[in-house]
Design a protein around this motif. Structure first.
Motif, short mmCIF file in Angstrom:
data_model
loop_
_atom_site.label_atom_id
_atom_site.label_comp_id
_atom_site.label_asym_id
_atom_site.label_seq_id
_atom_site.Cartn_x
_atom_site.Cartn_y
_atom_site.Cartn_z
N ALA A 19 0.83 -1.20 0.00
CA ALA A 19 0.00 0.00 0.00
C ALA A 19 0.87 1.26 0.00
O ALA A 19 0.58 2.22 -0.71
N ASP A 20 1.92 1.25 0.79
CA ASP A 20 2.71 2.48 0.96
C ASP A 20 3.76 2.68 -0.12
O ASP A 20 4.19 3.80 -0.36
N SER A 21 4.19 1.61 -0.76
CA SER A 21 5.28 1.80 -1.70
C SER A 21 5.20 0.93 -2.94
O SER A 21 6.09 0.95 -3.77
N GLY A 22 4.15 0.14 -3.07
CA GLY A 22 4.00 -0.66 -4.27
C GLY A 22 4.98 -1.80 -4.40
O GLY A 22 5.09 -2.42 -5.46
N LEU A 23 5.68 -2.11 -3.30
CA LEU A 23 6.59 -3.25 -3.32
C LEU A 23 5.99 -4.41 -2.53
O LEU A 23 5.26 -4.19 -1.57
N SER A 24 6.32 -5.63 -2.93
CA SER A 24 5.99 -6.78 -2.11
C SER A 24 7.16 -7.06 -1.17
O SER A 24 8.27 -6.55 -1.38
N LEU A 25 6.91 -7.89 -0.18
CA LEU A 25 7.97 -8.29 0.73
C LEU A 25 9.12 -8.94 -0.04
O LEU A 25 10.29 -8.74 0.25
N ALA A 26 8.75 -9.70 -1.06
CA ALA A 26 9.76 -10.37 -1.87
C ALA A 26 10.61 -9.35 -2.64
O ALA A 26 11.84 -9.44 -2.65
N ASP A 27 9.95 -8.37 -3.25
CA ASP A 27 10.69 -7.31 -3.91
C ASP A 27 11.68 -6.68 -2.94
O ASP A 27 12.84 -6.45 -3.26
N TYR A 28 11.17 -6.38 -1.77
CA TYR A 28 11.96 -5.70 -0.75
C TYR A 28 13.22 -6.48 -0.43
O TYR A 28 14.32 -5.92 -0.37
N GLU A 29 13.07 -7.77 -0.23
CA GLU A 29 14.22 -8.58 0.13
C GLU A 29 15.27 -8.60 -0.97
O GLU A 29 16.47 -8.52 -0.71
N VAL A 30 14.81 -8.69 -2.20
CA VAL A 30 15.75 -8.66 -3.32
C VAL A 30 16.49 -7.33 -3.34
O VAL A 30 17.72 -7.27 -3.47
N LEU A 31 15.74 -6.26 -3.19
CA LEU A 31 16.35 -4.94 -3.26
C LEU A 31 17.34 -4.72 -2.11
O LEU A 31 18.39 -4.09 -2.30
N VAL A 32 17.02 -5.24 -0.93
CA VAL A 32 17.96 -5.13 0.19
C VAL A 32 19.29 -5.78 -0.16
O VAL A 32 20.36 -5.20 0.05
N GLN A 33 19.23 -6.97 -0.72
CA GLN A 33 20.48 -7.66 -1.06
C GLN A 33 21.29 -6.84 -2.06
O GLN A 33 22.50 -6.69 -1.92
N LEU A 34 20.61 -6.32 -3.06
CA LEU A 34 21.33 -5.55 -4.08
C LEU A 34 21.90 -4.26 -3.50
O LEU A 34 23.00 -3.84 -3.85
N THR A 35 21.15 -3.66 -2.59
CA THR A 35 21.64 -2.44 -1.96
C THR A 35 22.90 -2.71 -1.15
O THR A 35 23.82 -1.88 -1.11
N ASP A 36 22.93 -3.88 -0.50
CA ASP A 36 24.10 -4.23 0.32
C ASP A 36 25.31 -4.60 -0.52
O ASP A 36 26.43 -4.63 -0.02
N ALA A 37 25.09 -4.93 -1.79
CA ALA A 37 26.21 -5.38 -2.62
C ALA A 37 27.09 -4.18 -3.01
O ALA A 37 26.59 -3.07 -3.18
N PRO A 38 28.39 -4.42 -3.11
CA PRO A 38 29.36 -3.36 -3.40
C PRO A 38 28.91 -2.35 -4.45
O PRO A 38 28.81 -1.17 -4.16
N ASP A 39 28.61 -2.81 -5.64
CA ASP A 39 28.22 -1.86 -6.68
C ASP A 39 26.78 -2.06 -7.15
O ASP A 39 26.46 -1.77 -8.30
N GLY A 40 25.96 -2.57 -6.25
CA GLY A 40 24.56 -2.74 -6.60
C GLY A 40 24.32 -3.80 -7.65
O GLY A 40 23.35 -3.75 -8.40
N ARG A 41 25.21 -4.77 -7.71
CA ARG A 41 25.15 -5.81 -8.72
C ARG A 41 25.41 -7.16 -8.07
O ARG A 41 26.33 -7.29 -7.27
#
Lengths: 157, 157
Positions: B35-57
């Motif tokens: 509701a607040d951001s159009g992301l699912s929990l699954a999306d969120y988890e994927v994005l967290v991992q990518l954010t934590d990665a050195p160059d976002g990859r």
DNA sequence: TCGAGGTAGATGATGCATCATCTAGGCCGC
DNA sequence: GCGGCCTAGATGATGCATCATCTACCTCGA
């Protein structure tokens, strides 16, 4: 809005471990059940409720209350289970809007066949490594969170 | 096979409370996030991992290891996220079979916007009612079960 | 007794999870 | 340097979960 209190290390680790544990555990239980008896975990839970009911019959809203499922999910799921012959829909005399979900012979056979293997798997993967104290704490934690979910029903999240 | 050891009362209650708690909690988190951001929990988890990665990859198999998802689920999910512009697929130089999943600007914006509300909700619904001891126990329990899931990978269920 | 609002449940559309299967490139021994 | 096997990843089909919406019936007060 500005100063978000992020999760500290202990919280973060506990949270991730918890989420991953549940995910992998239910995936395993689902696979075991599916492979050994052709039922999903969801099927199983519905059948358990019906088995516990006095005459193997429940109103959908009772199932919904017991399982805490969404109404729509339940309705769709019952449709699929009906197609597979596990349950039957009957008319409800007391309430013209309502229905009655009845366990069929095939449904009863299915759960009787599935239960021993499922319980053994739950025991082996989950209970066997835990102490009574841990179990008690787990229950406290679950109840506490469930209470917060109930009271916070109106709040933003 | 014959003498199934059923769950006793304490086990049964703990088990049901745990299952219901997780189900309702994640349902709530999902709804809030959606509701607040159009992301699912699954999306969120994927994005967290990518954010934590050195160059976002990250390579898909790295994501898979970190998230402990099924390979196919991940692949499908990345396809959907790619369609929505949250991630991009790039070629991998070191391994001709492989791919690289890159966080896009839009993906980064999405998670930066979503994170505060999500963390606050997790805190409010989950952590706020729990003591440090309970948290520690929860983590022990989760790790113990995860260990059993790993070692018992070959066994029947 | 009728109309407003509430409750019981079904349904269509859409995105998600899983299974089985497929391609393509890497690796290794011969 | 090629045949077998492994690993990385994609894909089509199917069942599941959720949302929005719809129908039918019940209830209660004017």
């Amino acid at each position: 809005m500005s100063g978000t209190r992020w999760l500290d290390d202990q919280e973060q680790r506990a949270w991730r471990a918890f989420i991953r544990m549940h995910g992998r555990l239910t995936a395993r239980l689902n696979r075991q059940l599916q492979a050994d008896s052709g039922l999903s975990l969801a099927d199983y839970e519905v059948l358990v409720q019906l088995t516990d009911a006095p005459d193997g019959r429940l109103r959908p809203f009772e199932l919904q209350r017991d399982l805490q499922w969404e109404q729509s999910r339940l309705s769709h799921h019952l449709t699929r289970m009906q197609r597979r012959g596990l349950v039957a829909r009957e008319e409800c005399d007391e309430d013209g809007r309502g229905a009655l979900i009845a366990l069929t012979d095939e449904g009863r056979r299915a759960i009787v066949a599935a239960a021993p293997g499922h319980v053994e798997t739950v025991r082996r993967l989950f209970f066997e490594g835990l102490t009574r104290d841990q179990l008690a704490t787990l229950r406290q934690v679950s109840d506490e969170v469930l209470a917060r979910l109930d009271t916070g029903a109106d709040l933003g999240g």
